[in-house]
Write an enzyme that holds these catalytic residues in place. Structure first.
Site, mmCIF file in Angstrom:
data_model
loop_
_atom_site.group_PDB
_atom_site.id
_atom_site.type_symbol
_atom_site.label_atom_id
_atom_site.label_comp_id
_atom_site.label_asym_id
_atom_site.label_seq_id
_atom_site.Cartn_x
_atom_site.Cartn_y
_atom_site.Cartn_z
ATOM 1 C CB THR A 87 14.075 124.460 103.524
ATOM 2 O OG1 THR A 87 15.404 123.844 103.408
ATOM 3 C CG2 THR A 87 14.348 126.136 103.111
ATOM 4 C CG LEU A 254 30.343 103.327 94.979
ATOM 5 C CD1 LEU A 254 31.127 102.411 94.044
ATOM 6 C CD2 LEU A 254 28.677 102.842 94.735
ATOM 7 C CB CYS A 264 20.886 116.805 103.394
ATOM 8 S SG CYS A 264 21.308 118.124 104.491
ATOM 9 N NE ARG A 332 18.400 117.572 111.778
ATOM 10 C CZ ARG A 332 18.697 118.604 111.051
ATOM 11 N NH1 ARG A 332 17.670 119.572 110.520
ATOM 12 N NH2 ARG A 332 20.023 119.171 111.163
HETATM 13 C C1 UGA Z 1 25.064 115.736 102.399
HETATM 14 C C2 UGA Z 1 25.775 115.958 101.595
HETATM 15 O O1 UGA Z 1 26.974 115.101 101.438
HETATM 16 C C3 UGA Z 1 26.300 117.497 101.405
HETATM 17 O O2 UGA Z 1 26.996 117.737 100.238
HETATM 18 C C4 UGA Z 1 25.189 118.455 101.299
HETATM 19 O O3 UGA Z 1 25.572 119.658 101.423
HETATM 20 C C5 UGA Z 1 24.172 118.109 102.645
HETATM 21 O O4 UGA Z 1 23.997 116.684 102.551
HETATM 22 C C6 UGA Z 1 23.235 119.167 102.597
HETATM 23 O O5 UGA Z 1 22.161 119.196 101.757
HETATM 24 O O6 UGA Z 1 23.205 119.947 103.610
HETATM 25 P P1 UGA Z 1 25.196 115.054 105.064
HETATM 26 O O7 UGA Z 1 23.682 114.823 105.227
HETATM 27 O O8 UGA Z 1 25.791 115.966 106.127
HETATM 28 O O9 UGA Z 1 25.499 115.879 103.658
HETATM 29 O O10 UGA Z 1 25.682 113.616 105.074
HETATM 30 P P2 UGA Z 1 26.457 112.696 104.070
HETATM 31 O O11 UGA Z 1 28.051 112.655 104.679
HETATM 32 O O12 UGA Z 1 26.357 112.911 102.752
HETATM 33 O O13 UGA Z 1 25.842 111.204 104.679
HETATM 34 C C7 UGA Z 1 24.426 111.273 104.424
HETATM 35 C C8 UGA Z 1 23.877 109.789 104.788
HETATM 36 O O14 UGA Z 1 24.478 108.696 103.812
HETATM 37 C C9 UGA Z 1 24.528 109.379 105.983
HETATM 38 O O15 UGA Z 1 23.407 108.778 106.652
HETATM 39 C C10 UGA Z 1 25.675 108.234 105.679
HETATM 40 O O16 UGA Z 1 25.627 107.186 106.746
HETATM 41 C C11 UGA Z 1 25.001 107.936 104.572
HETATM 42 N N1 UGA Z 1 26.031 107.155 103.578
HETATM 43 C C12 UGA Z 1 27.078 108.030 103.127
HETATM 44 C C13 UGA Z 1 26.141 105.879 103.215
HETATM 45 O O17 UGA Z 1 25.346 104.925 103.807
HETATM 46 N N2 UGA Z 1 27.114 105.347 102.378
HETATM 47 C C14 UGA Z 1 28.140 106.261 101.752
HETATM 48 O O18 UGA Z 1 28.972 105.819 101.064
HETATM 49 C C15 UGA Z 1 28.152 107.539 102.106
#
Ligand code: UGA
Length: 435
Positions: A87, A254, A264, A332
């Site tokens: 999506t 954090l 996402c 992405r």
């Molecule tokens: C995210 C959610 O964490 C999942 O629970 C959800 O299922 C998924 O989206 C989805 O909707 O399919 P994801 O996109 O794989 O998962 O990645 P994350 O690990 O959450 O990280 C997302 C972004 O935030 C990354 O760019 C990461 O580097 C950044 N991030 C994360 C930070 O900059 N600081 C943090 O403390 C945590």
């Protein structure tokens, strides 16, 4: 044993297919992409995901998992159909639901007995009702069916682990009939006492967006604190640690960085903001999170450009990490894209290295940047090195070797992996995010 078809073999689809097979069901992954199905049938996964191949092989060899591009036949074969198609973000920020609705059409022509249709894809409020209506309208063979919302919360890089060990499972239904089958296919999770949240379709849809938006907001918030700490001379790492000790806040999500990316958070924050507008609801915090995250990406680029007095002509930069986070090749909405495009605009020569995302990067930038074979190769003769993604192999680099092979001395650590003295002891200038 239930026969489960999973439509879509992207991140959510392939993980669900392997996960459901691991729970013991007989699973068929369906995709209209014939070439992708052929590769899957040869044992080749479409995504890089640690540990996934082993589980894929176990389930294929046990005869519980197969793949097919004949979606009509797959639907007819199955008792339960999971929808796991993409999506993506549409032009106006809305979720593009064309794949979802085309699957619903296809279902309406092929339901040949009572079937349970389970939506795993992240879909805006009301979509499951629309799926139900599309199927009901055409229902060619006039068979009974139920639609269930079962949003997926997996993280890329930990996809299968998250599917097999979820914090909770959300099930949205409009009547109790499908619940018994759901209990059976998720039996190992029930046995492990994973919390199941049973609710209605709309609430289940909102839960998924609310969770992602909250996490995105947490990240945007600490990134704002990092910008403040940079300016007032405080340390955001210590701020985050102290905040996180408060049980009401918690220490996760954090970690300051160059702004969140991926398939996402950016997409879902936009989609819910647009949806809320349609209903005349003002989601001020979500809107602010979106804006704040854009600001953070620009801020990260600006940090680099300012260190060279606003002119990068004649400046060579090594970029370490391109994926939106570690353990994925996914670029992405990666902050690396904005940062690299900005420094190129200001005249920099750019050499990049990422353990997994090099092919994706080649298709994005072609000859306009250089591609190194590893981090040590990347930094040779550069004026500055920029860590964008927190890959493990960048966490424990030989800093002395890095600094000695550079021409200049600027070390940008956009993930705060290192401490000032670990870099400055070798005569370089350390520039972190709010530390
Ligand atoms: C995210 C959610 O964490 C999942 O629970 C959800 O299922 C998924 O989206 C989805 O909707 O399919 P994801 O996109 O794989 O998962 O990645 P994350 O690990 O959450 O990280 C997302 C972004 O935030 C990354 O760019 C990461 O580097 C950044 N991030 C994360 C930070 O900059 N600081 C943090 O403390 C945590």
């Amino acid at each position: 044993m239930y026969k489960i078809a999973v439509i879509g073999t992207g991140y959510v689809g392939i993980t669900s297919a392997i996960g459901l097979a691991s729970f013991g069901s007989n699973v068929r992954g369906l995709d209209i992409d014939v070439a992708k199905v052929a590769r899957l049938n040869q044992g080749e996964l479409p995504i890089y995901e640690p540990g996934m191949k082993e589980s894929f092989d176990v389930n294929v060899n046990a005869g519980r998992l197969s793949f097919c591009s004949d979606i009509d036949a797959g639907i007819k074969w199955a008792d339960i159909v999971f929808i796991g198609v993409g999506t993506p973000q549409g032009e106006d920020g809305r979720a593009d639901l064309s794949a979802i609705f085309s699957v619903a059409e296809q279902l309406s022509h092929n339901i040949n007995g009572y079937k349970i249709i389970i939506t795993k894809s992240t879909v805006p409020v009301g979509t499951n009702e629309k799926i139900r209506d599309i199927i009901a309208k055409n229902n060619v063979l006039n068979c009974e069916f139920d639609v269930v919302s079962n949003p997926e919360f997996l993280r890329e890089g930990k996809a299968l682990y998250d599917f097999l060990h979820p914090d909770r499972v959300v099930i949205g239904v409009d009547n109790p009939r499908p619940l018994e089958a759901i209990r059976k296919i998720y039996r190992p999770l029930f046995l492990n006492e994973v919390p199941f949240v049973m609710t209605d379709l709309r609430t289940a849809e909102v839960i998924k967006y609310a969770a992602n938006c909250f996490l995105a907001t947490k990240i945007a918030f600490i990134n704002e604190m990092a910008r403040l700490c940079d300016t007032v001379g405080a340390n955001v790492q210590t701020v985050a640690q102290a905040m996180g000790k408060d049980g009401r806040i918690g220490s996760k999500y954090l970690h300051p960085g160059p702004g969140y990316g991926g398939s996402c958070f950016p997409k879902d924050t936009h989609a819910i903001a647009v949806l809320a507008k349609d209903y005349n609801v003002d989601l001020a915090i979500v809107e602010a999170t979106i804006a704040s995250n854009e600001l953070q990406k620009q801020y990260a680029a600006r940090k680099i450009i300012d260190q060279f007095n606003g002119d990068l002509h004649g400046i060579k930069l090594a970029i370490l990490g391109l994926a939106f986070k570690a353990e994925t090749d996914d670029m992405r909405d990666s902050s690396a894209i904005i940062i690299i495009n900005e420094v190129l605009k200001y005249g920099a020569e750019v050499v990049v290295y990422d353990p997994q995302a090099m092919e994706n990067a080649k298709s994005l930038w072609g000859d306009s940047i250089q591609f190194a074979i590893d981090e040590y190769d990347a930094v040779k003769g550069t004026d500055g090195v920029v860590i964008i993604t927190e890959w493990n192999q960048f966490r424990n680099m030989d800093i002395e070797r890095i600094i000695n092979s550079m021409r200049g001395e600027k070390f940008f650590d956009l993930r705060n992996i290192y401490k000032h003295n670990e870099v400055e002891n070798y005569g370089a200038l350390y520039i972190g995010m709010g530390i």
